[in-house]
Design an enzyme around this catalytic site. Sequence first.
Site, PDB file in Angstrom:
ATOM      1  N   ARG A 276       0.525  -0.808   0.236  1.00 38.58           N
ATOM      2  CA  ARG A 276       0.103  -0.227   0.032  1.00 38.58           C
ATOM      3  C   ARG A 276       0.866   1.085  -0.029  1.00 38.58           C
ATOM      4  NH1 ARG A 276      -3.788  -1.149   3.413  1.00 38.58           N
ATOM      5  NH2 ARG A 276      -5.101  -2.074   2.258  1.00 38.58           N
ATOM      6  N   ALA A 277       1.792   1.025   0.704  1.00 42.69           N
ATOM      7  CA  ALA A 277       3.376   2.397   0.602  1.00 42.69           C
ATOM      8  C   ALA A 277       3.554   2.733  -0.767  1.00 42.69           C
ATOM      9  CB  ALA A 277       3.898   2.211   1.450  1.00 42.69           C
TER      10      ALA A 277
END
Length: 668
Positions: A276-277
């Site tokens: 997700r980063a």
Amino acid sequence: MPTQYPFCAVVGSDDMTLALTLVAIDPLIGGVLVRGEKGTAKTTTVRGLADVLPPVRAYRGDRFSVDPGDPSAVSPDGPFEAGTPVVERPVRLVELPVGASDDRVTGSLKLDSALRDGVVEFEPGLLARAHRGLLYVDEVNLLHDHLVDLLLDAAATGRVSVERDGVSVEHASRFVLIGTMNPEEGELRPQLLDRFGLTVEVSAPREPALRVEVVRRRLAFDADPASFAAAWAGEQDLLRARLGSAQELVRDVVLDDDALTTIAEICAAFDVDGLRADLVTARTAAAHAAWQGRTHITREDVRVAARLALPHRRRRNPFDEPGLDEDRLDDLLGDDEPDPGPDDDGPGGPDGSGSDSPQDGPEDHRPADAPGHSPEQDEQQPQPQPAGAGSVAAAGDPARARLLVVRGTGEGQSGRRSRARTPQGRVVGKRPEATSGRLHLPGTIAAAAPHQQSRGGLVDGRGLALTPSDLRRAETVGQESNLVLLCVDASGSMAARRRMEQVKTAVLSLLLDAYRRRDKVALVTFRQHTAEVVLPPTGSVDVASRRLAELPAGGRTPLAEGLERSAEILRREALRDPSRRPLLVVVTDGRATSGADALGRAHRSAAHLAATGLDSVVVDCETGRFRLGLAAQLAGHLRAEHVPLGEVTADGLTDVVHAATASREGAA
């Protein structure tokens, strides 16, 4: 409607205003978490954002605000015919109270229609109102767990499903989640923390000139809000137009393989969890490029995105300090900057301002170096050592503590520890006098049914005839949070370095467990001639880890003072939060060597605590071949569980407390 402080007039919060601007350009970034001390204009800035966002189009009368331009969008109020009027309305800023019920958040049966007309009608909740807008949670770290679960579901799926009380409704709910918090009041659950795309740390400006400008503007606004807002109306309009252009342009920004590779290398180098980063950093870099009026990604876009998207994803446990090593980030990015593309209108976008901040307005007296200071610059100074400090032992890595529970059934705040009657949980019965809380609809109808003939209800098209005496409240059982108060002997008899290391490690382990279970933890130590509150009741692991970093030992043993200070904390907390049940853990060898009749005073203090019905445990740290058994005597006066323990180990301490409290719960 009261005049809102203009977003463009906010001074000294450049990272916060930039992060809010970027998520407004691309809501798929996932929202913003603002962490900071009190009085830093967090709420003022968030509330001002909605006023500068371009309006949205919706069908007239549609309570769920579906997009008329999206053929796949379906509203429970639809379907809408081709000629249904479409209106423009401002973007909504919906505030979610930390104490809201789940019915208020997701929606529920409209009771007046059901009871008066016999019609099952759905009343939309806050998540429906926030669709295509902003959902703001002040003090988001204090949000109850059941609300956190609802937010996580909605953020993950973009939809809300309601199945209760004969209602079956599903609707879209895509919103920009904005949370503000003061870290000293407790931490955020990791699952919710990860759902925030960006995070910023804010603090009051240190430059006197900047502080003067903040005060000057606020005083001017308070004196005449309308005139102040009018003076900034032009800047607000320019910002609104620039945001609209960026929202259109972001669709054309090219995330080529070089940019994606750079982002992946940075995320891997900082060892963040999951992917997700990478996604959030890529979207943020594209939004920043669009904000600057470009369709290609530059080194600065990636740098800004990484600085906002990665700090909160690097924390392996709550004791890790948030932040990002910006020197290392610059090393990873390198010095080469790609040539400007043909669409590049200059370093500041179409307006050529060269500034990331959306608040460059009239009479902006911010210093040139005000934007973008790193969170590391705001770290608090370490606490000074008390006079006469003894030897200091460092704590080891915190272990995973076993479950602590308090006997019986409480009525405290929702948490994840002891059994309690809570607003949310498993329905186990019903109660009369439903003046508050969740309505038990079947019980209410059953109570009213025998009286319908005498009241004339359910005839000639009339609905169910109710009186206040018919109302029933659902009785639910869940889990509550507690206060764990540790009273630790830090005198000369406990000064062995290994022993104090294990005591401190145990305290950190219990604190980590309390963070996960939404508890409060406090620590009192006694040595020399007094007792000291090393850690006031708190749920903040950041504060706790700093306070426990240096815990001296040595000197006499004022056991009575330690118990009396513990009793004082418990009395104060009972007044402040009467529903939170405490557990006292005394770590001592039972000696008392400070003052006349030290041991007698300690036993009397213990008996006084016992008379309050307090749950407690005495961990006996006496070692050696010849033992006096003083800790066992103390446990008798305290009516506490006495557990001889050769050495105070983290595992031993947490296991002892678990065994003692679990056996009491079973007996209850």
